[in-house]
Write an enzyme that holds these catalytic residues in place. Sequence first.
Site, PDB file in Angstrom:
ATOM      1  CD1 TRP A 101      -2.168  -2.127   1.960  1.00 36.89           C
ATOM      2  CD2 TRP A 101      -2.949  -1.326   0.032  1.00 36.89           C
ATOM      3  NE1 TRP A 101      -3.170  -2.961   1.530  1.00 36.89           N
ATOM      4  CE2 TRP A 101      -3.667  -2.504   0.353  1.00 36.89           C
ATOM      5  CE3 TRP A 101      -3.260  -0.651  -1.157  1.00 36.89           C
ATOM      6  CZ2 TRP A 101      -4.690  -3.009  -0.463  1.00 36.89           C
ATOM      7  CZ3 TRP A 101      -4.278  -1.156  -1.974  1.00 36.89           C
ATOM      8  CH2 TRP A 101      -4.973  -2.312  -1.617  1.00 36.89           C
ATOM      9  CG  ASP A 171      -3.111   3.853   4.400  1.00 37.82           C
ATOM     10  OD1 ASP A 171      -4.110   3.659   5.137  1.00 37.82           O
ATOM     11  OD2 ASP A 171      -2.920   3.222   3.340  1.00 37.82           O
ATOM     12  CE  LYS A 195      -8.792  -3.006   3.936  1.00 41.65           C
ATOM     13  NZ  LYS A 195      -7.600  -2.352   3.439  1.00 41.65           N
TER      14      LYS A 195
HETATM   15  C1  PLP Z   1      -7.108  -1.898   2.150  1.00 41.24           C
HETATM   16  C2  PLP Z   1      -6.057  -0.873   2.240  1.00 41.24           C
HETATM   17  C3  PLP Z   1      -5.929   0.147   1.270  1.00 41.24           C
HETATM   18  C4  PLP Z   1      -6.811   0.219   0.037  1.00 41.24           C
HETATM   19  O1  PLP Z   1      -8.081   0.567   0.393  1.00 41.24           O
HETATM   20  P1  PLP Z   1      -9.210   0.878  -0.713  1.00 41.24           P
HETATM   21  O2  PLP Z   1     -10.265   1.490   0.136  1.00 41.24           O
HETATM   22  O3  PLP Z   1      -9.599  -0.432  -1.310  1.00 41.24           O
HETATM   23  O4  PLP Z   1      -8.643   1.810  -1.701  1.00 41.24           O
HETATM   24  C5  PLP Z   1      -4.951   1.094   1.452  1.00 41.24           C
HETATM   25  N1  PLP Z   1      -4.147   1.070   2.519  1.00 41.24           N
HETATM   26  C6  PLP Z   1      -4.227   0.103   3.459  1.00 41.24           C
HETATM   27  C7  PLP Z   1      -3.316   0.129   4.625  1.00 41.24           C
HETATM   28  C8  PLP Z   1      -5.187  -0.888   3.350  1.00 41.24           C
HETATM   29  O5  PLP Z   1      -5.266  -1.843   4.291  1.00 41.24           O
END
Ligand code: PLP
Length: 360
Positions: A101, A171, A195
């Site tokens: 990511w 993030d 998540k």
């Molecule tokens: C799942 C995830 C993403 C991507 O998320 P989307 O909402 O599908 O774009 C980005 N960063 C992390 C840490 C993730 O776990």
Amino acid sequence: MSRVYNFSAGPAVLPKEVLREAAEEMLDYQGTGMSVMEMSHRSKAYKGIIEEAEADLRDLMGIPDDYEVLFLQGGASQQFAMIPMNLMKNRTADYIVTGQWAKKASEEAKKYGKVNIVASSEDKTFSYIPDCSDLPVSEDADYVYICENNTIYGTKFRELPDTKGKILVADVSSCFLSEPVDVARYGVIYGGVQKNIGPAGTVIVIIRKDLITEDVLPGTPTMLKYKTHADAGSLYNTPPAYGIYICGKVFKWLKKQGGLQAMKEKNEKKAKLLYDFLDQSRMFKGTVEVKDRSLMNVPFVTGDEELDARFVKEAKEAGLENLKGHRTVGGMRASIYNAMPVEGVEALVAFMKKFEEENL
Ligand SMILES: *Cc1c(COP(=O)(O)O)cnc(C)c1O
């Protein structure tokens, strides 16, 4: 009705109490005679929902007044572009690459300026967090970027990097609200909610107000400017209305659980059950450095692909679902987010024990 223990990395398990409440309110939200899905985002009822959600989130995280809370769409992945478009004034940014990511985010940022990878753990398939105590931070970097919890690899920054005074952008998709945070240490904290918070479709961005300006990269679309959404209280256009409503319910659930300190203790307890088992197992082993282990995502392997596949299949038959590891890592991964009860982790460990005894 029977519910499985769902170890999916995302979209992921939500608190049963929240789902039940949403079901009860499905046809008639608090006497409005309609579902939240059917109401105008400009209505009084919806205004109450979004304002209360923000207030509860501010309360839970202790978000200072000089930070804006935005409820957006586009997934965490859209932030990979929004961040540089809004923050890259010098067209330079430093990225710490600790997984796919972060790597994707760095690659997207390259479209807009110079990206320096100031630390990486790609040399050992992202199985650790690099030392970030003395990074070669670029003098003109607009920000330093991290992915705080690496969903796929199961690592977490236990300490934030020393950004040498630069803005930290994080993030936190897969560790959002899993433990207390000091918001003031970040310029931007963001995450997709699917998540650890709510249904897919909503992204929460917590951003220091002085970083929200009209001074964005030329050509930045209206919808991708933080200022557009900040000026309109996340109601510039139709927000992901139902998702925000569920997030709000999860915030209330978290407060009832005792807040983020209590969640941290519960999460540590759950993770310890699983890691302690892995550390003494003769069949299963964890795949990342012990000091960098995530409390949320726990990858493990047997070392035998066929055995891994059988484990995943038999676990599913036993009501333990979505334990297959990410396609790039293989093996297994148990995501044990806030809403996974301790009983779910106990059931997983008991199943692993039994599987080990029967197959070793
Ligand atoms: C799942 C995830 C993403 C991507 O998320 P989307 O909402 O599908 O774009 C980005 N960063 C992390 C840490 C993730 O776990």
